[in-house]
Design an enzyme around this catalytic site. Structure first.
Site, PDB file in Angstrom:
ATOM      1  N   TYR A  15       0.795  -1.242   0.000  1.00  0.00           N
ATOM      2  CA  TYR A  15       0.000   0.000   0.000  1.00  0.00           C
ATOM      3  C   TYR A  15       0.821   1.284   0.000  1.00  0.00           C
ATOM      4  O   TYR A  15       0.262   2.368   0.047  1.00  0.00           O
ATOM      5  CB  TYR A  15      -0.929  -0.012   1.230  1.00  0.00           C
ATOM      6  CG  TYR A  15      -1.828  -1.207   1.215  1.00  0.00           C
ATOM      7  CD1 TYR A  15      -2.916  -1.261   0.359  1.00  0.00           C
ATOM      8  CD2 TYR A  15      -1.557  -2.306   2.021  1.00  0.00           C
ATOM      9  CE1 TYR A  15      -3.724  -2.380   0.312  1.00  0.00           C
ATOM     10  CE2 TYR A  15      -2.361  -3.433   1.976  1.00  0.00           C
ATOM     11  CZ  TYR A  15      -3.434  -3.465   1.123  1.00  0.00           C
ATOM     12  OH  TYR A  15      -4.232  -4.574   1.062  1.00  0.00           O
ATOM     13  N   ASP A  17       2.839   2.681  -2.268  1.00  0.00           N
ATOM     14  CA  ASP A  17       2.804   3.525  -3.475  1.00  0.00           C
ATOM     15  C   ASP A  17       1.572   4.427  -3.460  1.00  0.00           C
ATOM     16  O   ASP A  17       1.668   5.639  -3.644  1.00  0.00           O
ATOM     17  CB  ASP A  17       2.761   2.646  -4.740  1.00  0.00           C
ATOM     18  CG  ASP A  17       3.823   1.577  -4.730  1.00  0.00           C
ATOM     19  OD1 ASP A  17       5.000   1.928  -4.838  1.00  0.00           O
ATOM     20  OD2 ASP A  17       3.469   0.390  -4.581  1.00  0.00           O
ATOM     21  N   TYR A 193       5.397  -7.012   7.903  1.00  0.00           N
ATOM     22  CA  TYR A 193       5.385  -8.156   6.990  1.00  0.00           C
ATOM     23  C   TYR A 193       5.514  -9.412   7.847  1.00  0.00           C
ATOM     24  O   TYR A 193       5.713  -9.323   9.064  1.00  0.00           O
ATOM     25  CB  TYR A 193       6.557  -8.045   6.003  1.00  0.00           C
ATOM     26  CG  TYR A 193       6.625  -6.695   5.308  1.00  0.00           C
ATOM     27  CD1 TYR A 193       5.611  -6.310   4.417  1.00  0.00           C
ATOM     28  CD2 TYR A 193       7.667  -5.807   5.542  1.00  0.00           C
ATOM     29  CE1 TYR A 193       5.658  -5.071   3.786  1.00  0.00           C
ATOM     30  CE2 TYR A 193       7.723  -4.570   4.913  1.00  0.00           C
ATOM     31  CZ  TYR A 193       6.711  -4.199   4.040  1.00  0.00           C
ATOM     32  OH  TYR A 193       6.752  -2.974   3.434  1.00  0.00           O
ATOM     33  N   GLN A 255      -6.984   5.911   5.902  1.00  0.00           N
ATOM     34  CA  GLN A 255      -5.644   6.419   6.223  1.00  0.00           C
ATOM     35  C   GLN A 255      -5.639   7.380   7.433  1.00  0.00           C
ATOM     36  O   GLN A 255      -4.783   7.292   8.307  1.00  0.00           O
ATOM     37  CB  GLN A 255      -5.073   7.119   4.989  1.00  0.00           C
ATOM     38  CG  GLN A 255      -3.583   7.024   4.874  1.00  0.00           C
ATOM     39  CD  GLN A 255      -3.084   7.672   3.597  1.00  0.00           C
ATOM     40  OE1 GLN A 255      -3.643   8.647   3.106  1.00  0.00           O
ATOM     41  NE2 GLN A 255      -2.016   7.130   3.061  1.00  0.00           N
ATOM     42  N   ARG A 271       5.916  -0.376   8.960  1.00  0.00           N
ATOM     43  CA  ARG A 271       6.674  -1.035   7.899  1.00  0.00           C
ATOM     44  C   ARG A 271       6.806  -0.112   6.697  1.00  0.00           C
ATOM     45  O   ARG A 271       6.216   0.986   6.683  1.00  0.00           O
ATOM     46  CB  ARG A 271       5.989  -2.344   7.511  1.00  0.00           C
ATOM     47  CG  ARG A 271       4.714  -2.129   6.722  1.00  0.00           C
ATOM     48  CD  ARG A 271       3.992  -3.429   6.407  1.00  0.00           C
ATOM     49  NE  ARG A 271       3.147  -3.271   5.228  1.00  0.00           N
ATOM     50  CZ  ARG A 271       2.243  -4.144   4.829  1.00  0.00           C
ATOM     51  NH1 ARG A 271       2.051  -5.245   5.531  1.00  0.00           N
ATOM     52  NH2 ARG A 271       1.533  -3.928   3.741  1.00  0.00           N
ATOM     53  N   GLY A 272       7.517  -0.574   5.669  1.00  0.00           N
ATOM     54  CA  GLY A 272       7.513   0.102   4.371  1.00  0.00           C
ATOM     55  C   GLY A 272       8.016   1.518   4.428  1.00  0.00           C
ATOM     56  O   GLY A 272       9.126   1.800   4.893  1.00  0.00           O
ATOM     57  N   GLU A 273       7.176   2.431   3.993  1.00  0.00           N
ATOM     58  CA  GLU A 273       7.608   3.820   3.889  1.00  0.00           C
ATOM     59  C   GLU A 273       6.625   4.786   4.563  1.00  0.00           C
ATOM     60  O   GLU A 273       6.985   5.566   5.437  1.00  0.00           O
ATOM     61  CB  GLU A 273       7.769   4.172   2.405  1.00  0.00           C
ATOM     62  CG  GLU A 273       8.145   5.609   2.178  1.00  0.00           C
ATOM     63  CD  GLU A 273       8.828   5.870   0.852  1.00  0.00           C
ATOM     64  OE1 GLU A 273       9.442   4.944   0.282  1.00  0.00           O
ATOM     65  OE2 GLU A 273       8.752   7.007   0.375  1.00  0.00           O
ATOM     66  N   ASP A 274       5.366   4.709   4.165  1.00  0.00           N
ATOM     67  CA  ASP A 274       4.434   5.729   4.643  1.00  0.00           C
ATOM     68  C   ASP A 274       4.073   5.561   6.121  1.00  0.00           C
ATOM     69  O   ASP A 274       4.082   6.530   6.880  1.00  0.00           O
ATOM     70  CB  ASP A 274       3.167   5.721   3.774  1.00  0.00           C
ATOM     71  CG  ASP A 274       2.282   6.911   4.115  1.00  0.00           C
ATOM     72  OD1 ASP A 274       2.769   8.052   4.024  1.00  0.00           O
ATOM     73  OD2 ASP A 274       1.122   6.698   4.506  1.00  0.00           O
ATOM     74  N   SER A 275       3.785   4.329   6.546  1.00  0.00           N
ATOM     75  CA  SER A 275       3.449   4.143   7.968  1.00  0.00           C
ATOM     76  C   SER A 275       4.672   4.434   8.830  1.00  0.00           C
ATOM     77  O   SER A 275       4.549   4.912   9.968  1.00  0.00           O
ATOM     78  CB  SER A 275       2.920   2.729   8.230  1.00  0.00           C
ATOM     79  OG  SER A 275       3.850   1.749   7.839  1.00  0.00           O
TER      80      SER A 275
END
Ligand code: TRH
Length: 377
Positions: A15, A17, A193, A255, A271-275
């Site tokens: 999610y 992107d 993840y 969001q 995780r990832g980027e935005d969160s």
């Protein structure tokens, strides 16, 4: 005349992107009076975080953003003044021709992945490839001066602090989500993840002297949670208790709700980027599960962030925090790592807030993009 922006988002997986481009698009409209079209190739991923999305529509308005489904068959479309290819996605060839045919050449940028590595400063805003006279530029978000900064809406930190001071607002928000933690329980959110280290962490939380209420939005970590609980068919709404630990599964929420959930928690695993960025704006201690990349290059990114993030901590707290993040990402004993981190909790908590405020002094990403465009024209 308002500047026209086209943002292209190809959902690779997960999610991040759409999460990043959706925030950016809204902010450009709300705070910079831009006309924004957001082209998204997967509206179903978008719908998860913005339930108002109608996945059947090729065009719709959401929060002032002209949301377009990016179809396989590209329709004839004029190019905007500013074109953003998010995360190196390939623009439709016909759209590139339309850019080249413009009387006034558009500003074309690749909005890159977030990284704390040193080289980012040197590459930010550099020219990249050219297509028929249209120059593309690298635009790097980042934590250091000289990068494009982080997505942060105007007034976000004030709103967050006011919310965290308001016990009733917090309680009401949690109750609306069906969350009723015990009065003395610490609240932890878990968005990650698949992670083999989870079981040892849950073991120690369940045998701890202090109660923990763990909130797990539906997603990839659920299999590990289910295995640890020894249950099947774990889904949103489920609540299970094991010793001092209550595990509650939440639905994937819009969001803005997710942001507030992070503000409510004492500790956020993200995780990832935005969160990951939103947990920093929450001003609370966090744990990052970084997106895995080939040849373990994500571990360099992890180390680069840790070096920056922990620079102001005492040596003992720094060692404990780094150890916990490395174990979560590369394997090891999570029980031991968590216990060590708890020894430095007051310092790590104070630091989360001061890091947030320090990052909040930099220009935000949307403003930096607008400023780049203004200096470019
Ligand atoms: O979903 P992710 O793992 O996205 C990843 C990363 O962006 C990664 O860098 C990228 O390469 C890969 O996708 C393709 O994690 P991320 O970035 O945190 O995005 C999750 C988004 O989902 C974020 O905008 C927050 C949002 N969200 C909700 O809106 N509601 C929820 O309930 C939850 C848990 C998340």
């Amino acid at each position: 005349m308002k500047a026209r922006w086209d943002i292209f988002c190809s959902v690779v997986d997960n999610y991040g992107d759409i999460g990043v481009t959706w925030r950016l698009a809204r902010q450009l409209v709300a705070e910079h009076a831009c006309d924004v079209r957001l082209w998204v190739d997967d509206l179903r991923a978008f719908e998860r975080m913005c339930p108002e999305i109608d996945v059947q529509l090729s065009q719709q308005w959401q929060a002032g953003v002209d949301v377009r489904h990016w179809p396989a068959e590209w329709p004839a479309t004029s190019a905007a003044d500013v074109v953003i290819a998010a995360f190196a996605c390939q623009l439709p060839p016909d759209y590139m021709e339309a850019m080249a045919a413009c009387a006034r050449t558009p500003l074309w940028m690749n909005l890159d992945y977030l990284s704390a590595e040193d080289w980012v400063v040197g590459c930010h805003r550099l020219p990249s490839v050219k297509f028929k006279g249209v120059q593309k530029y690298f635009f790097f978000p980042g934590f250091r001066p000289g990068t494009g900064g982080l997505l942060r809406e105007a007034g976000l930190l004030d709103q967050r602090q006011a919310f965290q001071r308001d016990a009733v607002a917090r309680e009401t928000f949690l109750q609306d989500m069906g969350v009723f933690p015990a009065a003395d329980a610490q609240l932890i959110s878990l968005f990650a993840y698949e992670n083999a280290g989870l079981a040892a962490w849950l073991d120690v939380l369940s045998t701890d002297g202090r109660a923990t209420h763990l909130l797990v939005p539906e997603g990839r970590i659920l299999g590990d949670v289910q295995r640890w609980l020894g249950v099947q068919g774990l889904a949103a709404g489920a609540v299970h208790q094991r010793g001092a630990l209550t595990v509650q599964v939440l639905p994937f929420v819009p969001q803005a709700h997710y942001d507030r959930l992070l503000w409510c928690c004492d500790f956020n695993a993200v995780r990832g980027e935005d969160s990951f960025v939103r947990a920093q704006w929450a001003g609370r201690p966090l744990l990052w599960h970084i997106y895995r990349q080939d040849e373990d290059i994500h571990l360099d990114k992890l180390d680069a962030f840790l070096a920056l993030y922990t620079a102001a901590l005492s040596p003992a707290a720094r060692t404990a925090l780094i150890a916990m993040w490395q174990v979560w990402n590369a394997g090891g004993d999570m029980a031991q790592a968590w216990k060590k981190l708890l020894e430095h909790w007051p310092e790590v908590s104070r630091h989360a807030e001061s890091w947030c405020l320090e990052q909040g002094l930099q220009a935000d990403l949307a403003t930096a993009l607008v400023q780049f465009y203004e200096s470019w024209i």
